[in-house]
Design an enzyme around this catalytic site. Structure first.
Site, PDB file in Angstrom:
ATOM      1  N   ASP A 151      -3.307  -2.458  -5.060  1.00 33.90           N
ATOM      2  CA  ASP A 151      -2.311  -3.488  -4.739  1.00 33.90           C
ATOM      3  C   ASP A 151      -1.355  -3.720  -5.909  1.00 33.90           C
ATOM      4  O   ASP A 151      -0.137  -3.811  -5.724  1.00 33.90           O
ATOM      5  CB  ASP A 151      -3.001  -4.827  -4.425  1.00 33.90           C
ATOM      6  CG  ASP A 151      -3.484  -4.930  -2.995  1.00 33.90           C
ATOM      7  OD1 ASP A 151      -3.053  -4.135  -2.139  1.00 33.90           O
ATOM      8  OD2 ASP A 151      -4.300  -5.841  -2.732  1.00 33.90           O
ATOM      9  N   HIS A 178      -0.608 -10.920  -5.219  1.00 32.94           N
ATOM     10  CA  HIS A 178       0.784 -10.529  -4.987  1.00 32.94           C
ATOM     11  C   HIS A 178       1.773 -11.502  -5.643  1.00 32.94           C
ATOM     12  O   HIS A 178       2.780 -11.084  -6.214  1.00 32.94           O
ATOM     13  CB  HIS A 178       1.061 -10.445  -3.489  1.00 32.94           C
ATOM     14  CG  HIS A 178       0.107  -9.543  -2.771  1.00 32.94           C
ATOM     15  ND1 HIS A 178      -0.033  -8.212  -3.096  1.00 32.94           N
ATOM     16  CD2 HIS A 178      -0.767  -9.781  -1.763  1.00 32.94           C
ATOM     17  CE1 HIS A 178      -0.955  -7.677  -2.308  1.00 32.94           C
ATOM     18  NE2 HIS A 178      -1.412  -8.603  -1.494  1.00 32.94           N
ATOM     19  N   HIS A 187       0.831  -1.210   0.000  1.00 34.73           N
ATOM     20  CA  HIS A 187       0.000   0.000   0.000  1.00 34.73           C
ATOM     21  C   HIS A 187       0.869   1.266   0.000  1.00 34.73           C
ATOM     22  O   HIS A 187       0.558   2.234  -0.690  1.00 34.73           O
ATOM     23  CB  HIS A 187      -0.965   0.005   1.190  1.00 34.73           C
ATOM     24  CG  HIS A 187      -1.933  -1.143   1.164  1.00 34.73           C
ATOM     25  ND1 HIS A 187      -2.721  -1.461   2.233  1.00 34.73           N
ATOM     26  CD2 HIS A 187      -2.218  -2.050   0.188  1.00 34.73           C
ATOM     27  CE1 HIS A 187      -3.471  -2.519   1.919  1.00 34.73           C
ATOM     28  NE2 HIS A 187      -3.174  -2.901   0.689  1.00 34.73           N
ATOM     29  N   HIS A 214      -9.319  -1.683  -5.175  1.00 40.17           N
ATOM     30  CA  HIS A 214      -8.240  -2.045  -4.254  1.00 40.17           C
ATOM     31  C   HIS A 214      -7.250  -2.996  -4.912  1.00 40.17           C
ATOM     32  O   HIS A 214      -6.043  -2.930  -4.638  1.00 40.17           O
ATOM     33  CB  HIS A 214      -8.756  -2.646  -2.940  1.00 40.17           C
ATOM     34  CG  HIS A 214      -7.638  -2.852  -1.969  1.00 40.17           C
ATOM     35  ND1 HIS A 214      -7.103  -1.821  -1.226  1.00 40.17           N
ATOM     36  CD2 HIS A 214      -6.868  -3.941  -1.694  1.00 40.17           C
ATOM     37  CE1 HIS A 214      -6.070  -2.271  -0.525  1.00 40.17           C
ATOM     38  NE2 HIS A 214      -5.915  -3.560  -0.788  1.00 40.17           N
TER      39      HIS A 214
END
Ligand SMILES: [Zn+2]
Length: 307
Positions: free
Chosen positions: A245, A268, A78, A241
């Site tokens: 990310d 991720h 973030h 969001h």
């Protein structure tokens, strides 16, 4: 010349880690041209510097973790996203524990901190990584399929599609798009919060994760609805969001990208694999800088957008 950027003065924040639940102090400091973004564990007997890079990512379960010689910093995405959104090249991030504070679960607090410190233009050209050829990574098949791709684009734009079979997510758009040249990161992306499901919380906590998580720093859903009394901050807050990310994960490459990123259910791990796949193919990218601002993508030469 399109110049590198750092912050004008140091700035501090205190919070808790989302997964560790530990109290942590964060100090953001200006850094010289070509320093890049460097996390520094100042709580260790000998402080350890961890410069960001695709190879510095050592764990991608639930968050992006970078490490060097045994020292780690969890949940960097973030803060990295805020740096990407504001176009900051050089920064020291001093931290007193092994996880970046979650604050409100979005990057809005980091944007506020960085903008309060002020953005300083530096006498060195920004070095972009320009994608010359499409690179894609995939995982799973059928209902488990995930993919992410970078393709050539004179600018930086992201398109993300999620696929959650959940009534609260279904009632919003399951995809979002953001173009850094024409959009406004602070307004369009930064306030989108991380999200989770109550049914997962017990399992996460049993594994020592999400110990600092709650309604103050995440959108929390039971089997049917959003439990936060204030509801959502955006339409498509979930998909936004995921863009937030992705911007953070991709900025771990250490340079701003000139590319179009498209992803379906990525996370991720896949985002980091995408960076490694790009770097491994040397004919797929090159470094570029812009001596003349008019040659830069539209919107890139303008001062950092305010709120
Ligand atoms: Zn996140």
């Amino acid at each position: 010349m399109l110049q590198q950027r750092t912050i004008k003065t140091l700035t501090r924040s205190v919070g808790v880690g989302l997964h560790s639940g530990q109290r942590v102090e964060l100090t953001l400091r200006p850094a010289a041209p070509d320093t890049g973004i460097v996390f520094r564990r100042v709580d260790l007997p000998e402080p350890v510097d961890i410069p960001v890079s695709a190879e510095a990512v050592v764990d991608t379960r639930m968050a992006s973790t970078i490490g060097r010689g045994g020292a780690k910093v969890h949940t960097v995405e973030h803060l990295m996203s805020a740096c990407a959104g504001l176009g900051l090249d050089n920064l020291y991030v001093d931290i007193t524990a092994e996880e970046v504070p979650i604050l409100d679960g979005s990057s809005a607090s980091f944007v506020f901190l960085l903008q309060s410190a002020g953005v300083e233009l530096q006498n060195a050209p920004r070095r972009f990584i320009r994608v010359k050829r499409a690179v894609e990574v995939r995982e799973g098949e059928g209902r488990n399929l995930k993919w992410a791709r970078l393709a050539p684009y004179h600018g930086y734009k992201l398109h993300f599609e999620i696929d959650f079979a959940h009534p609260a997510v279904d009632s919003t758009e399951q995809s979002a798009e953001f173009d850094l040249g024409s959009g406004n990161y602070a307004r369009d992306i930064a306030r989108a919060r991380t999200f989770g499901f109550t049914k997962d919380v017990e399992m996460l906590r049993a594994n020592g994760l999400a110990l600092g998580g709650g309604l103050d720093n995440a959108i929390v859903m039971d089997d049917y609805k959003v439990l936060n009394t204030d509801g959502l901050r955006y339409d498509a807050e979930f998909a936004r969001h995921k863009i937030l990310d992705a911007m953070g994960d991709l900025y771990l490459i250490g340079h701003p990208l000139l590319a179009a990123y498209t992803a379906f259910r990525s996370g991720h791990a896949l985002n980091n694999q995408l960076l490694r796949a790009l770097l491994a193919q040397q004919d797929a990218w090159e470094f570029v800088s812009f001596e003349r601002e008019r040659e830069a993508p539209q919107g890139f030469a303008s001062p950092v957008a305010a709120w």
